[in-house]
Write a protein that holds these residues in place. Structure first.
Motif, PDB file in Angstrom:
ATOM      1  N   LYS A  46       3.655  -4.460  74.174  1.00 41.25           N
ATOM      2  CA  LYS A  46       2.328  -4.606  73.400  1.00 41.25           C
ATOM      3  C   LYS A  46       1.977  -6.045  74.008  1.00 41.25           C
ATOM      4  O   LYS A  46       2.666  -7.441  73.774  1.00 41.25           O
ATOM      5  CB  LYS A  46       3.025  -5.336  71.787  1.00 41.25           C
ATOM      6  CG  LYS A  46       1.832  -5.536  71.074  1.00 41.25           C
ATOM      7  CD  LYS A  46       1.458  -3.656  70.376  1.00 41.25           C
ATOM      8  CE  LYS A  46       0.274  -3.727  69.635  1.00 41.25           C
ATOM      9  NZ  LYS A  46      -0.741  -2.261  70.005  1.00 41.25           N
ATOM     10  N   ASP A  47       0.835  -5.891  74.427  1.00 44.11           N
ATOM     11  CA  ASP A  47      -0.347  -7.279  74.730  1.00 44.11           C
ATOM     12  C   ASP A  47       1.062  -7.531  76.018  1.00 44.11           C
ATOM     13  O   ASP A  47       0.270  -8.677  76.271  1.00 44.11           O
ATOM     14  CB  ASP A  47      -0.219  -8.245  73.569  1.00 44.11           C
ATOM     15  CG  ASP A  47      -0.959  -7.561  72.513  1.00 44.11           C
ATOM     16  OD1 ASP A  47      -2.269  -6.793  73.239  1.00 44.11           O
ATOM     17  OD2 ASP A  47      -1.247  -7.746  71.701  1.00 44.11           O
ATOM     18  N   LYS A  48       1.992  -7.403  76.442  1.00 44.47           N
ATOM     19  CA  LYS A  48       2.508  -8.138  77.637  1.00 44.47           C
ATOM     20  C   LYS A  48       1.537  -7.586  78.826  1.00 44.47           C
ATOM     21  O   LYS A  48       1.031  -6.496  79.122  1.00 44.47           O
ATOM     22  CB  LYS A  48       4.244  -7.345  77.665  1.00 44.47           C
ATOM     23  CG  LYS A  48       4.576  -7.741  76.270  1.00 44.47           C
ATOM     24  CD  LYS A  48       5.007  -8.579  76.545  1.00 44.47           C
ATOM     25  CE  LYS A  48       5.744  -9.938  75.384  1.00 44.47           C
ATOM     26  NZ  LYS A  48       6.648  -8.863  74.609  1.00 44.47           N
ATOM     27  N   ASN A  49       1.797  -7.684  79.957  1.00 44.01           N
ATOM     28  CA  ASN A  49       1.399  -7.496  81.341  1.00 44.01           C
ATOM     29  C   ASN A  49       2.956  -6.533  81.414  1.00 44.01           C
ATOM     30  O   ASN A  49       4.387  -6.886  82.274  1.00 44.01           O
ATOM     31  CB  ASN A  49       2.014  -8.604  82.401  1.00 44.01           C
ATOM     32  CG  ASN A  49       1.342  -9.357  82.452  1.00 44.01           C
ATOM     33  OD1 ASN A  49      -0.288  -9.744  81.603  1.00 44.01           O
ATOM     34  ND2 ASN A  49       1.273 -11.079  82.476  1.00 44.01           N
ATOM     35  N   VAL A  50       2.442  -5.299  81.877  1.00 42.64           N
ATOM     36  CA  VAL A  50       3.437  -4.043  82.685  1.00 42.64           C
ATOM     37  C   VAL A  50       2.257  -3.583  83.666  1.00 42.64           C
ATOM     38  O   VAL A  50       1.726  -3.670  83.900  1.00 42.64           O
ATOM     39  CB  VAL A  50       2.825  -3.375  81.033  1.00 42.64           C
ATOM     40  CG1 VAL A  50       4.144  -1.474  81.792  1.00 42.64           C
ATOM     41  CG2 VAL A  50       3.455  -4.406  80.029  1.00 42.64           C
ATOM     42  N   SER A  72       5.427  -9.431  86.278  1.00 46.99           N
ATOM     43  CA  SER A  72       5.369  -8.543  84.876  1.00 46.99           C
ATOM     44  C   SER A  72       6.347  -8.521  83.772  1.00 46.99           C
ATOM     45  O   SER A  72       7.781  -9.146  83.962  1.00 46.99           O
ATOM     46  CB  SER A  72       5.054  -7.280  84.927  1.00 46.99           C
ATOM     47  OG  SER A  72       5.688  -6.566  85.942  1.00 46.99           O
ATOM     48  N   ASP A  73       5.810  -8.424  83.021  1.00 43.30           N
ATOM     49  CA  ASP A  73       6.856  -9.257  81.895  1.00 43.30           C
ATOM     50  C   ASP A  73       8.127  -7.273  81.769  1.00 43.30           C
ATOM     51  O   ASP A  73       8.993  -7.404  81.361  1.00 43.30           O
ATOM     52  CB  ASP A  73       6.402  -8.869  80.338  1.00 43.30           C
ATOM     53  CG  ASP A  73       5.088 -10.111  80.650  1.00 43.30           C
ATOM     54  OD1 ASP A  73       5.702 -11.122  80.945  1.00 43.30           O
ATOM     55  OD2 ASP A  73       4.585 -10.446  80.071  1.00 43.30           O
ATOM     56  N   ALA A  89      -1.268  -2.434  76.850  1.00 48.81           N
ATOM     57  CA  ALA A  89      -0.511  -3.371  77.093  1.00 48.81           C
ATOM     58  C   ALA A  89      -1.565  -3.229  78.787  1.00 48.81           C
ATOM     59  O   ALA A  89      -2.604  -3.164  78.757  1.00 48.81           O
ATOM     60  CB  ALA A  89       0.783  -3.250  78.391  1.00 48.81           C
ATOM     61  N   ASN A  90      -1.495  -4.897  78.919  1.00 49.27           N
ATOM     62  CA  ASN A  90      -2.558  -5.358  80.066  1.00 49.27           C
ATOM     63  C   ASN A  90      -1.329  -5.121  81.377  1.00 49.27           C
ATOM     64  O   ASN A  90      -0.926  -5.133  82.130  1.00 49.27           O
ATOM     65  CB  ASN A  90      -2.355  -6.753  80.198  1.00 49.27           C
ATOM     66  CG  ASN A  90      -2.655  -7.172  81.333  1.00 49.27           C
ATOM     67  OD1 ASN A  90      -3.804  -6.945  82.019  1.00 49.27           O
ATOM     68  ND2 ASN A  90      -3.112  -8.369  81.401  1.00 49.27           N
TER      69      ASN A  90
END
Ligand code: SF4
Ligand code: SF4
Ligand code: FES
Ligand code: FES
Lengths: 771, 204
Positions: free
Chosen positions: A445-449, A370-371, A476-477
């Motif tokens: 924000k809109d990241k892979n979490v 993930s990010d 988030a994703n």
């Protein structure tokens, strides 16, 4: 794959991913290169030179260490040439110069890489006649680890582990050259939650553990693969026994979960199995005492209660049972008819969690992919230790880490953001507008979490944690791990029709609702924060049956006590971990006396009551546990025993937790949580670790304690007529006014956290004594 | 903390010079050595806090380098070179003279705290081998006789400060070239390093 590089090893063409280490690429193709220092989970150091191989270079053939050399296309490698053999002999001769060769009294002998590789690649004859170096042997470097410096070959596996993996580098090389030794700083022992791993990866017998020292020879050991049920991580383990005694637990490298590591409690909390304090025969309470009885008599007494259909029956189950046992209790409770909602799990922090079809359940390995990782839960290091290691690993790989206080302060060092006092209130509410928290926005924000969410403390409200969840989900994703940590609780969630916890037990159960109570592998009176409530309830219920290994504060009150087998090595079954990975629990040793598995007891009782349609065997229970799962390969024994499924099978079936929403009354100035080591009955009976959880303390920041005018290192907790003397520890990451109580330490269960607790400086005690 | 405020301030200044705190480890160890003449465990604890690594990690570095002393040295640290150039120029007998005179083995300090003897690797004075350092002040072109004189002189005169030039004039022989050290505080100085050429004039 076309990106792969082709290399030639000993005349064979092999393919490998680019940038792989040569030693690993060879290993993957079945070519073994001897090594001491290289370990696939640690960074390479090129310390021992055992892995020298010849490669062709523009300047001719060259010896290089294969553990620090990356493969490149068209590389030509020879791992068996005369020169390589000579190099290997030379390296071994050097290593043996200072090695004491005390194999006859060494725990490692028989499974020792130095022995084995000397046999396979060594010179066969010694030329060394000089005096070897000598050290005092062995020296304790912690309460559970011993170090024999003479045997050390300076591979730096232990020091790298503690630096890179567990992040508590308390051992290091001291001195230089011939004098180099591994050691700790004076008076600063190797107090790590993960120290046992260094014993396992030490390629010689330099590091040994107190619990296994001189206990057995490896060739006498019986072993089986199983799953640790110490927390919800479900680490893969190998159990070792000799003469029907459990002697050792080793970590197994399961890529998906523990990657070979274990925490020290998981590794060393087994000596209780051999304790002579185990209950060995069924007991029945008499007027004054209790007496031994037979299983048949217990069945017959209980069946009389059960057959009276007006009697109501309740279960309080510990979370260390197998899935099959949960299923068996569920079946039994259903058979009793009137009892849809009569099963409680011995857990203090139970709430609905975040389970439904729309929420993607994360896998542990998602942490790495993930990010960012967001954590708000009980202290992972104390409650899900190996998950803590996996979080560390992810951060090392560049994943961002955001932590909400006030529990996971041990990760604060490596976190990108740690939200403490200004953002998170003392009763665990986020007091700021989440969408305005700058870092959170930037990282998610809109990241892979991947979020690890659970209640940080029992009194955190459901809404508080839901608020964060909702924000993450919307922005988030998101993938999510629910941070419940009690043993096989995820198995319980899935196999029991509905689950409630101690909170519900203490508010719903009374003698009006229950005539017969089964307490199974649970000591809520000793360990729950609802202890006093539960004690009153248990005292007033007419008949209480405890199924347990030991006498403890709860089983002591029971009218019948049935000895049971431990989930650790004494029974078969399955376990489901935090990512819903189900893996095998296996049996290695017999149970003491008449102890039997909980499902066997239930099955016997059902037979006595002539219940029909109950599962007859463990295999039936196993099949039934996963019957409704929508899976091609269900985690049945048959499937799990296939080599490709040894690491377990993941499912996505949605569990059903039916806790009530009411929040717990709690003072704003306290919160409670668990420490890895505590005062549980099994820990008390495991000699090697029994003292590790014995100290009693509270934690707070400096200014908090100043307010209480504490200065002597000790203080007294006073509530009504209870007085407990504990030490207090400064934890600077706690906000002003908030004090942490480790609820699994001795005497903490005497306190009622919904009421006020006075904290007095301990010299007032002395004053009292003088008067 | 066993360091006084002034020292801590100095240490913090050093830490600030580096993008990563732990890079300041070396200079801080020198600072510790200049405080006590050796690296005490107390200093290790202070440094570990200043650079944010564990005590044993600091200890690991400080014990790796032999010029960070682990124990207090005597008033005079006698470092006789035992490396190759000196060895072929008879350093063995120089070592014997020092050993005999002081009664010390390698890395030992006498009870009065006057001498510490060590046999060391090349001290960069090969051109003037055999060579010795007294508190890191180099004397070249030694003979056994002069070595004995040097030792006796130190014992009788007990000068507070030894200076290479003076020692060289009194006891030295052929000199390779103008070696000197900018800082004369010897083992108790924070930088026992060398500076090349033309430094002797600015001394004192
Ligand atoms: S103690 Fe064992 S693991 Fe540690 S450096 Fe020595 S040989 Fe390697
Ligand atoms: S982390 Fe949990 S499952 Fe793993 S060894 Fe420790 S207690 Fe057992
Ligand atoms: S395994 Fe390569 S140098 Fe040790
Ligand atoms: S060998 Fe002695 S100074 Fe170089």
């Amino acid at each position: 794959m076309s990106d792969n590089v082709k290399i030639n090893v000993n005349g064979l063409q092999i393919e490998s991913e680019p940038n792989k280490l040569l030693i690993e690429a060879c290993e993957d193709s079945g070519i073994h290169i001897p090594r001491f220092c290289w370990h696939k989970r640690l960074d390479p150091v090129g310390m021992c030179r055992m892995c020298l191989v010849e490669i062709e270079t523009p300047r001719g053939k060259m010896l290089v260490p294969s553990c620090t050399t990356e493969v490149s296309d068209e590389m030509v490698v020879d791992t068996e040439s005369e020169i390589v053999k000579k190099a290997q002999e030379g390296v071994l001769e050097f290593l043996l110069i200072n090695h004491p060769l005390d194999c006859p009294i060494c725990d490692k002998a028989g499974e020792c890489p130095l022995q084995d590789q000397t046999m396979a690649y060594g010179p066969g004859e010694s030329r060394f006649v000089e005096e070897k170096r000598h050290f005092e042997k062995p020296i304790p470097i912690s309460e559970i680890i011993l170090l024999d410096r003479e045997r050390c070959i300076l591979c730096a596996r232990c020091t790298r582990f503690s630096d890179e993996i567990s992040g508590d580098p308390l051992i290091e090389f001291i001195q230089r050259g011939n004098k180099t030794e591994v050691n700790t700083f004076p008076n600063e022992p190797f107090k790590s939650y993960f120290s046992g791993n260094t014993v396992q990866i030490c390629p010689v017998g330099a590091l040994t553990s107190t619990s296994y020292r001189f206990k057995a020879r490896p060739w006498d050991l019986k072993s089986t693969r199983s799953t640790c049920n110490g927390c919800s991580m479900g680490c893969s383990v190998e159990l070792n026994s000799s003469q029907n005694k459990m002697l050792r637990i080793l970590g197994v490298d399961n890529e998906h979960t523990n990657q070979g590591w274990l925490c020290d409690r998981g590794r060393y909390n087994f000596e209780y199995l051999n304790s002579d304090q185990r209950i060995k025969a069924p007991l029945k309470k008499t007027e004054s005492d209790r007496e031994e009885t037979t299983l048949q008599e217990v069945y017959s007494d209980l069946s009389k209660i059960i057959e009276d259909r007006s009697n109501k029956i309740t279960f309080l189950l510990g979370s260390n049972l197998t899935n099959e046992e949960f299923t068996s209790f569920n079946e039994f409770s259903n058979k009793l008819g009137n009892h849809d909602n009569s099963i409680y799990l011995n857990e203090d922090i139970l709430f609905k969690g975040f389970f439904d079809e729309n929420i993607e359940n994360a896998k542990i390995e998602d942490l790495n992919k993930s990010d960012a990782i967001i954590i708000w839960a009980e202290d992972l290091k104390e409650t899900l230790p190996v998950l803590y290691l996996r979080v560390r690993q992810a951060v090392k790989n560049g994943v961002k880490l955001v932590i909400f206080g006030h529990t996971n302060s041990t990760l604060a060092d490596i976190a990108d953001v740690y939200y403490s006092g200004e953002t998170v209130s003392n009763n665990f509410e986020i007091v700021k507008d989440i969408s305005k928290l700058k870092e959170i926005k930037e990282f998610i924000k809109d990241k892979n979490v991947t979020a690890i969410l659970g209640k940080a403390s029992p009194h955190q409200s459901d809404q508080s944690i839901e608020k964060l969840f909702t924000y993450l989900k919307d922005n988030a994703n998101l993938k999510l791990l629910n941070a419940f940590n009690g043993g096989n609780s995820f198995g319980a969630f899935q196999t029991l029709g509905s689950v409630k916890g101690n909170r519900e037990f203490s508010s719903e159960v009374s003698k009006e609702t229950t005539d017969l109570l089964f307490v199974v592998g649970a000591d809520p009176i000793g360990k729950s924060i609802f202890s006093s409530n539960i004690k009153n309830i248990i005292n007033e219920i007419p008949t209480v049956v405890a199924l347990d290994l030991f006498m403890h504060e709860t089983s002591e009150l029971a009218d019948y006590i049935v000895p049971t087998s431990s989930t650790l090595g004494e029974k078969e079954g399955t376990f489901t971990n935090i990512e819903f990975r189900t893996s095998r629990i296996d049996k290695l040793i017999p149970s003491p006396g008449q102890a039997l598995s909980d499902w066997e007891f239930i099955s016997g009782l059902s037979n006595f009551c002539k219940f029909e349609g109950m599962s007859e065997s463990l295999t039936d229970l196993n099949n039934k546990s996963f019957d409704s799962f929508d899976l091609d390969t269900k985690p049945t024994f048959d499937n799990l025993d296939k080599p490709r499924n040894l690491d377990g099978i993941i499912n996505t079936s949605v569990p059903n937790i039916t806790t009530t929403d009411e929040s717990i009354e709690f003072s704003d100035s306290f919160f409670v949580g668990k420490k890895l080591y505590g005062d549980k009955v099994t820990e008390r009976h495991s000699k090697s670790i029994s003292l590790l959880g014995s100290s009693q303390f509270i934690e707070g920041n400096e200014s908090t304690f100043e307010k209480y005018k504490l200065n002597s290192g000790k203080c007294i907790l006073v509530q009504e007529n209870i007085e407990i003397t504990v030490s207090y520890k400064i934890n600077p990451s706690l906000p002003d006014g908030l004090i942490f109580f480790p609820k699994n330490r001795r005497n903490m269960n005497k306190l009622d956290f919904s009421k006020n607790i006075q904290i007095l400086p301990s010299h007032s005690m002395e004053v009292l004594n003088v008067n | 903390m066993s360091w006084d405020e002034k020292l801590i301030k100095q240490a913090k200044k050093i830490v600030k010079l580096y993008p990563q705190k732990r890079s300041a480890l070396g200079p801080l160890l020198h600072l510790a050595q200049s405080k006590d003449g050796y690296i005490s465990d107390d200093s290790v604890s202070v440094i570990s806090e200043l650079v944010g690594i564990t005590e044993v990690q600091v200890k690991s570095v400080s014990t790796f380098y032999s010029m960070y002393k682990q124990e207090p040295t005597g008033k005079y640290l006698l470092s006789v070179c035992k490396s190759i150039s000196c060895e072929i120029n008879n350093s063995n007998s120089i070592i014997d003279v020092v050993k005999d005179f002081t009664g010390l083995n390698n890395n030992e300090t006498d009870e009065e705290g006057l001498f510490t003897f060590e046999a060391v690797e090349c001290i960069g004075a090969c051109g003037g081998a055999p060579a010795i350092q007294v508190n890191y002040e180099t004397v070249e072109g030694l003979s056994t006789e002069n070595t004995l004189n040097l030792c006796e002189w130190l014992k009788n005169e007990t000068p507070d400060l030894v200076v290479a030039d003076e020692l060289q004039n009194k006891f030295g022989g052929t000199k390779s070239f103008d070696w000197a050290i900018a800082d004369n505080s010897g083992t108790t100085g924070s930088v026992p390093g060398f500076q090349t050429l033309n430094t002797t004039k600015d001394k004192k």
